[in-house]
Scaffold this active site. Structure first.
Site, PDB file in Angstrom:
ATOM      1  N   GLY A   1      13.873  48.512  26.122  1.00 53.26           N
ATOM      2  CA  GLY A   1      12.566  48.369  27.173  1.00 53.26           C
ATOM      3  C   GLY A   1      13.453  48.173  28.541  1.00 53.26           C
ATOM      4  O   GLY A   1      14.108  49.083  29.020  1.00 53.26           O
ATOM      5  N   GLY A   2      13.039  46.819  28.802  1.00 49.55           N
ATOM      6  CA  GLY A   2      13.392  46.475  30.224  1.00 49.55           C
ATOM      7  C   GLY A   2      14.872  46.793  30.657  1.00 49.55           C
ATOM      8  O   GLY A   2      15.185  47.096  31.869  1.00 49.55           O
TER       9      GLY A   2
ATOM     10  N   GLU B   1       2.503  48.701  21.838  1.00 49.76           N
ATOM     11  CA  GLU B   1       1.632  48.755  23.116  1.00 49.76           C
ATOM     12  C   GLU B   1       0.473  49.907  22.666  1.00 49.76           C
ATOM     13  O   GLU B   1      -0.468  49.985  23.381  1.00 49.76           O
ATOM     14  CB  GLU B   1       2.405  49.143  24.186  1.00 49.76           C
ATOM     15  CG  GLU B   1       3.132  47.895  24.578  1.00 49.76           C
ATOM     16  CD  GLU B   1       4.501  48.028  25.501  1.00 49.76           C
ATOM     17  OE1 GLU B   1       4.540  49.172  25.723  1.00 49.76           O
ATOM     18  OE2 GLU B   1       5.165  47.242  25.385  1.00 49.76           O
TER      19      GLU B   1
ATOM     20  N   GLU C   1      10.140  45.759  15.757  1.00 43.44           N
ATOM     21  CA  GLU C   1       9.761  45.195  17.262  1.00 43.44           C
ATOM     22  C   GLU C   1       8.678  43.917  17.055  1.00 43.44           C
ATOM     23  O   GLU C   1       7.401  44.395  17.191  1.00 43.44           O
ATOM     24  CB  GLU C   1       9.194  46.180  18.312  1.00 43.44           C
ATOM     25  CG  GLU C   1      10.371  47.395  18.422  1.00 43.44           C
ATOM     26  CD  GLU C   1      10.091  47.812  19.770  1.00 43.44           C
ATOM     27  OE1 GLU C   1      10.995  48.044  20.403  1.00 43.44           O
ATOM     28  OE2 GLU C   1       8.956  48.408  19.908  1.00 43.44           O
TER      29      GLU C   1
ATOM     30  N   GLY D   1       9.439  42.390  25.875  1.00 42.27           N
ATOM     31  CA  GLY D   1       9.261  41.976  27.370  1.00 42.27           C
ATOM     32  C   GLY D   1       8.992  40.603  27.735  1.00 42.27           C
ATOM     33  O   GLY D   1       8.711  40.300  28.811  1.00 42.27           O
TER      34      GLY D   1
ATOM     35  N   SER E   1      13.080  42.624  24.033  1.00 44.80           N
ATOM     36  CA  SER E   1      14.033  41.802  24.628  1.00 44.80           C
ATOM     37  C   SER E   1      15.548  41.821  24.227  1.00 44.80           C
ATOM     38  O   SER E   1      16.279  41.087  24.404  1.00 44.80           O
ATOM     39  CB  SER E   1      13.866  40.266  24.933  1.00 44.80           C
ATOM     40  OG  SER E   1      12.468  40.146  25.417  1.00 44.80           O
TER      41      SER E   1
ATOM     42  N   TRP F   1      11.613  53.904  28.308  1.00 41.36           N
ATOM     43  CA  TRP F   1      11.280  53.484  29.587  1.00 41.36           C
ATOM     44  C   TRP F   1       9.798  52.916  29.938  1.00 41.36           C
ATOM     45  O   TRP F   1       9.332  52.622  30.816  1.00 41.36           O
ATOM     46  CB  TRP F   1      11.432  54.736  30.558  1.00 41.36           C
ATOM     47  CG  TRP F   1      12.756  55.029  30.893  1.00 41.36           C
ATOM     48  CD1 TRP F   1      13.953  54.566  30.170  1.00 41.36           C
ATOM     49  CD2 TRP F   1      13.326  55.863  31.914  1.00 41.36           C
ATOM     50  NE1 TRP F   1      15.077  54.974  31.031  1.00 41.36           N
ATOM     51  CE2 TRP F   1      14.535  55.779  32.000  1.00 41.36           C
ATOM     52  CE3 TRP F   1      12.698  56.520  32.959  1.00 41.36           C
ATOM     53  CZ2 TRP F   1      15.376  56.470  32.692  1.00 41.36           C
ATOM     54  CZ3 TRP F   1      13.611  57.369  33.695  1.00 41.36           C
ATOM     55  CH2 TRP F   1      14.880  57.084  33.744  1.00 41.36           C
ATOM     56  N   LYS F   2       8.902  53.466  28.980  1.00 48.81           N
ATOM     57  CA  LYS F   2       7.524  52.947  28.919  1.00 48.81           C
ATOM     58  C   LYS F   2       6.891  53.860  30.178  1.00 48.81           C
ATOM     59  O   LYS F   2       7.578  54.785  30.479  1.00 48.81           O
ATOM     60  CB  LYS F   2       7.287  51.619  28.952  1.00 48.81           C
ATOM     61  CG  LYS F   2       7.935  50.884  27.864  1.00 48.81           C
ATOM     62  CD  LYS F   2       7.489  49.256  27.679  1.00 48.81           C
ATOM     63  CE  LYS F   2       8.480  48.751  26.596  1.00 48.81           C
ATOM     64  NZ  LYS F   2       8.116  47.280  26.274  1.00 48.81           N
TER      65      LYS F   2
ATOM     66  N   HIS G   1       4.242  52.642  18.765  1.00 47.77           N
ATOM     67  CA  HIS G   1       4.638  51.524  19.497  1.00 47.77           C
ATOM     68  C   HIS G   1       3.580  50.449  19.531  1.00 47.77           C
ATOM     69  O   HIS G   1       2.564  50.925  19.578  1.00 47.77           O
ATOM     70  CB  HIS G   1       5.046  51.939  20.950  1.00 47.77           C
ATOM     71  CG  HIS G   1       5.951  50.670  21.536  1.00 47.77           C
ATOM     72  ND1 HIS G   1       5.125  49.795  22.242  1.00 47.77           N
ATOM     73  CD2 HIS G   1       7.128  50.403  21.769  1.00 47.77           C
ATOM     74  CE1 HIS G   1       5.923  48.635  22.730  1.00 47.77           C
ATOM     75  NE2 HIS G   1       7.223  49.361  22.441  1.00 47.77           N
TER      76      HIS G   1
END
Ligand code: PGA
Length: 248
Positions: free
Chosen positions: A224-225, A95, A165, A171, A203, A10-11, A93
């Site tokens: 993710g999204g 990020e 990833e 994203g 994605s 979910w980040k 991750h």
């Protein structure tokens, strides 16, 4: 046998409302062949435990401290996560590597803490766009994998999940080509175990998940999204269930 695994990352998104909606959507059906886990922000983990504890849905955190305990303001330890009966923790991750300065060394220490506390680390690796253009994908990914894998015992390695990833795919709506991703997964497999579950992330969505899972070395996805929309996540699970587990 490598059981297919779909993990929702979910980040820093979602809410208690979304958690309830997800609970309703996910518990409306039963699961056989596919493992499912959701990783919401830390703050929602107690409620995640309440909602999902007796279900087939696993859950986990998006990060963990590399320290056991002590004066580390704002950090959360692996032991604390295991008190909430977390199954998984996402580690390294891109990020966090990018925005929080996490190095391979810190990431290896985090994996160790997670394993010591009985959690399954989901180690994230992947190259950025420049590295891809320069033909450095293999070297980057392998060094990220090795820096963790080489410090683990075989028994620990058996528990590890790895997520490839590519950063340029995260994203952006520009998922990797499944055949290209599979080649990277094959390299990762050679550097880990035949039994290691290697997920694709970047994605992934209901339109492309099937093609990814059809690749021999892709054992699931870190999403993710698309995993913020209960109906899309359920759709992805249904597609995966129709393909199921890889027998090697
Ligand atoms: P995305 O994110 O599916 O939104 O690309 C994946 C991830 O970063 O884990």
């Amino acid at each position: 046998v490598r059981k297919t695994l779909l993990v929702a990352n979910w980040k820093m998104n979602g809410s208690l409302d979304l958690l309830s909606q997800m609970h309703e959507a996910l518990l409306a059906k039963s699961y056989s062949g596919v493992g499912i886990a959701i990783c919401p922000p830390f703050i929602f983990l107690p409620q995640t435990q309440n909602l999902f504890k007796d279900s087939q849905i696993a859950y986990g955190a998006q990060d963990v401290s590399d320290q056991d305990n002590g004066a580390y303001t704002g950090q959360i330890s692996a032991k604390m996560l295991s008190q909430l009966a977390c199954d998984y923790v996402i580690i390294g991750h891109s990020e966090r590597r990018q925005y929080c300065g996490e190095t391979d060394k810190i990431i290896a220490a985090k994996c160790q803490r997670a394993l010591d506390a009985g959690l399954v680390p989901i180690l994230c690796v992947g190259e950025n766009a420049t590295q891809k253009q320069n033909g450095e994908t293999e070297a980057i990914v392998l060094s990220q994998v090795r820096s963790v894998v080489d410090s683990l015992t075989t028994e620990q390695l058996e528990k590890l999940v790895i997520a490839y990833e590519p950063i340029w795919a995260i994203g952006t709506g520009l998922a990797a080509n499944p055949l290209d991703a599979n080649k990277v997964h094959e390299l990762i497999r050679k550097a880990s175990l035949q039994t290691t579950r290697i997920l694709y992330g970047g994605s992934a969505n209901a339109e492309n998940i099937r093609e990814f899972l059809m690749q021999p070395n892709i054992d699931g996805a870190l999403i993710g999204g698309a995993a913020l929309k209960p109906e899309v996540f359920v759709q992805m699970i249904n597609i995966s269930e129709a393909l199921c587990t890889k027998v090697y």
